[in-house]
Design a protein around this motif. Structure first.
Motif, PDB file in Angstrom:
ATOM      1  N   GLU A  21       0.866  -1.270  -0.026  1.00  0.00           N
ATOM      2  CA  GLU A  21       0.109  -0.090  -0.144  1.00  0.00           C
ATOM      3  C   GLU A  21       0.841   1.227   0.085  1.00  0.00           C
ATOM      4  N   GLN A  22       1.940   1.279   0.916  1.00  0.00           N
ATOM      5  CA  GLN A  22       2.674   2.413   0.880  1.00  0.00           C
ATOM      6  C   GLN A  22       3.577   2.534  -0.519  1.00  0.00           C
ATOM      7  N   HIS A  23       4.018   1.460  -1.144  1.00  0.00           N
ATOM      8  CA  HIS A  23       4.770   1.490  -2.408  1.00  0.00           C
ATOM      9  C   HIS A  23       3.797   1.946  -3.383  1.00  0.00           C
ATOM     10  N   TYR A  24       2.500   1.635  -3.376  1.00  0.00           N
ATOM     11  CA  TYR A  24       1.501   2.189  -4.453  1.00  0.00           C
ATOM     12  C   TYR A  24       1.285   3.802  -4.137  1.00  0.00           C
ATOM     13  N   ALA A  25       1.270   4.253  -2.777  1.00  0.00           N
ATOM     14  CA  ALA A  25       1.129   5.553  -2.499  1.00  0.00           C
ATOM     15  C   ALA A  25       2.487   6.255  -2.799  1.00  0.00           C
ATOM     16  N   ASP A  26       3.520   5.811  -2.835  1.00  0.00           N
ATOM     17  CA  ASP A  26       4.685   6.763  -3.300  1.00  0.00           C
ATOM     18  C   ASP A  26       4.713   6.634  -4.743  1.00  0.00           C
ATOM     19  N   GLN A  27       4.239   5.842  -5.389  1.00  0.00           N
ATOM     20  CA  GLN A  27       4.277   5.755  -6.971  1.00  0.00           C
ATOM     21  C   GLN A  27       3.137   6.821  -7.468  1.00  0.00           C
ATOM     22  N   VAL A  28       1.920   6.715  -6.726  1.00  0.00           N
ATOM     23  CA  VAL A  28       0.987   7.713  -7.085  1.00  0.00           C
ATOM     24  C   VAL A  28       1.534   9.125  -6.928  1.00  0.00           C
ATOM     25  N   GLU A  33       1.364  13.968 -11.435  1.00  0.00           N
ATOM     26  CA  GLU A  33       1.503  15.230 -12.336  1.00  0.00           C
ATOM     27  C   GLU A  33       1.746  14.783 -13.775  1.00  0.00           C
ATOM     28  N   ARG A  34       2.633  13.926 -13.842  1.00  0.00           N
ATOM     29  CA  ARG A  34       3.155  13.518 -15.369  1.00  0.00           C
ATOM     30  C   ARG A  34       2.364  12.591 -15.920  1.00  0.00           C
ATOM     31  N   GLU A  35       1.663  11.553 -15.301  1.00  0.00           N
ATOM     32  CA  GLU A  35       1.090  10.486 -15.743  1.00  0.00           C
ATOM     33  C   GLU A  35      -0.214  10.261 -14.972  1.00  0.00           C
ATOM     34  N   PRO A  36      -1.429  11.236 -15.103  1.00  0.00           N
ATOM     35  CA  PRO A  36      -2.319  11.189 -14.077  1.00  0.00           C
ATOM     36  C   PRO A  36      -3.462   9.835 -14.373  1.00  0.00           C
ATOM     37  N   GLU A  37      -3.279   9.502 -15.425  1.00  0.00           N
ATOM     38  CA  GLU A  37      -4.231   8.282 -15.826  1.00  0.00           C
ATOM     39  C   GLU A  37      -3.458   7.023 -15.155  1.00  0.00           C
ATOM     40  N   LEU A  38      -2.211   6.779 -15.143  1.00  0.00           N
ATOM     41  CA  LEU A  38      -1.393   5.601 -14.483  1.00  0.00           C
ATOM     42  C   LEU A  38      -1.735   6.216 -13.122  1.00  0.00           C
ATOM     43  N   ALA A  39      -1.577   7.406 -12.559  1.00  0.00           N
ATOM     44  CA  ALA A  39      -1.512   7.353 -11.148  1.00  0.00           C
ATOM     45  C   ALA A  39      -3.073   7.041 -10.561  1.00  0.00           C
ATOM     46  N   ALA A  40      -3.748   7.067 -11.236  1.00  0.00           N
ATOM     47  CA  ALA A  40      -5.349   6.919 -10.929  1.00  0.00           C
ATOM     48  C   ALA A  40      -5.447   5.286 -10.944  1.00  0.00           C
ATOM     49  N   LEU A  42      -3.171   3.295 -10.472  1.00  0.00           N
ATOM     50  CA  LEU A  42      -2.434   2.703  -9.250  1.00  0.00           C
ATOM     51  C   LEU A  42      -3.003   2.962  -7.868  1.00  0.00           C
ATOM     52  N   SER A  43      -3.608   4.020  -7.760  1.00  0.00           N
ATOM     53  CA  SER A  43      -4.612   4.484  -6.667  1.00  0.00           C
ATOM     54  C   SER A  43      -5.640   3.520  -6.676  1.00  0.00           C
ATOM     55  N   ARG A  44      -6.155   3.029  -7.757  1.00  0.00           N
ATOM     56  CA  ARG A  44      -7.351   2.022  -7.514  1.00  0.00           C
ATOM     57  C   ARG A  44      -6.507   0.685  -6.818  1.00  0.00           C
ATOM     58  N   PHE A  45      -5.362   0.345  -7.374  1.00  0.00           N
ATOM     59  CA  PHE A  45      -4.737  -0.975  -7.152  1.00  0.00           C
ATOM     60  C   PHE A  45      -4.327  -0.649  -5.487  1.00  0.00           C
ATOM     61  N   ARG A  46      -3.980   0.391  -4.902  1.00  0.00           N
ATOM     62  CA  ARG A  46      -3.623   0.872  -3.591  1.00  0.00           C
ATOM     63  C   ARG A  46      -4.742   0.738  -2.789  1.00  0.00           C
ATOM     64  N   ASP A  47      -5.968   1.053  -3.303  1.00  0.00           N
ATOM     65  CA  ASP A  47      -7.304   0.895  -2.342  1.00  0.00           C
ATOM     66  C   ASP A  47      -7.496  -0.612  -2.143  1.00  0.00           C
ATOM     67  N   GLU A  48      -7.253  -1.294  -3.250  1.00  0.00           N
ATOM     68  CA  GLU A  48      -7.682  -2.792  -3.212  1.00  0.00           C
ATOM     69  C   GLU A  48      -6.668  -3.398  -2.111  1.00  0.00           C
ATOM     70  N   GLU A  49      -5.489  -3.119  -2.113  1.00  0.00           N
ATOM     71  CA  GLU A  49      -4.606  -3.647  -1.006  1.00  0.00           C
ATOM     72  C   GLU A  49      -5.066  -2.971   0.174  1.00  0.00           C
ATOM     73  N   ILE A  84      14.877  -4.617  -4.576  1.00  0.00           N
ATOM     74  CA  ILE A  84      15.432  -5.515  -5.547  1.00  0.00           C
ATOM     75  C   ILE A  84      15.080  -5.445  -6.938  1.00  0.00           C
ATOM     76  N   SER A  85      13.334  -5.440  -6.875  1.00  0.00           N
ATOM     77  CA  SER A  85      13.041  -5.442  -8.164  1.00  0.00           C
ATOM     78  C   SER A  85      13.082  -4.214  -8.764  1.00  0.00           C
ATOM     79  N   GLU A  86      13.135  -2.998  -7.952  1.00  0.00           N
ATOM     80  CA  GLU A  86      13.472  -1.496  -8.476  1.00  0.00           C
ATOM     81  C   GLU A  86      14.676  -1.516  -9.195  1.00  0.00           C
ATOM     82  N   LYS A  87      15.850  -2.354  -8.838  1.00  0.00           N
ATOM     83  CA  LYS A  87      17.154  -2.378  -9.318  1.00  0.00           C
ATOM     84  C   LYS A  87      17.183  -3.483 -10.614  1.00  0.00           C
TER      85      LYS A  87
END
Length: 88
Positions: A21-28, A33-40, A42-49, A84-87
């Protein structure tokens, strides 16, 4: 954790979902600002978590034997896996 009982399995779910949930919040926050549709999305995914986390708590996650230590170890493992997955 499933072998440790139902409450331990819920504690595992709660710990994992907290980190995700925190990882998604950070990504959102980073993409809002750059990718509002993607952020939205990811926000839905965060809500599911968050819903999974809430259910795990409602089902007794905090009553698991050794909850504090169990949760801390699982959260640390999840944060490590994300790093690790980010690297990669």
């Amino acid at each position: 954790t499933a072998l440790m009982g139902e409450k331990a399995a819920h504690a595992c779910t709660e710990a994992v979902e907290s980190v995700i949930e925190q990882h998604y919040a950070d990504q959102v926050a980073e993409l809002a600002e750059r990718e509002p549709e993607l952020a939205a999305e990811l926000s839905r995914f965060r809500d599911e978590e968050l819903a999974h986390k809430t259910l795990a708590i409602d089902e007794g996650a905090h009553g698991a034997p050794g909850y504090g230590l169990l949760s801390a170890v699982i959260r640390a493992g999840c944060r490590t896996a994300i790093k690790i997955s980010e690297k990669v």
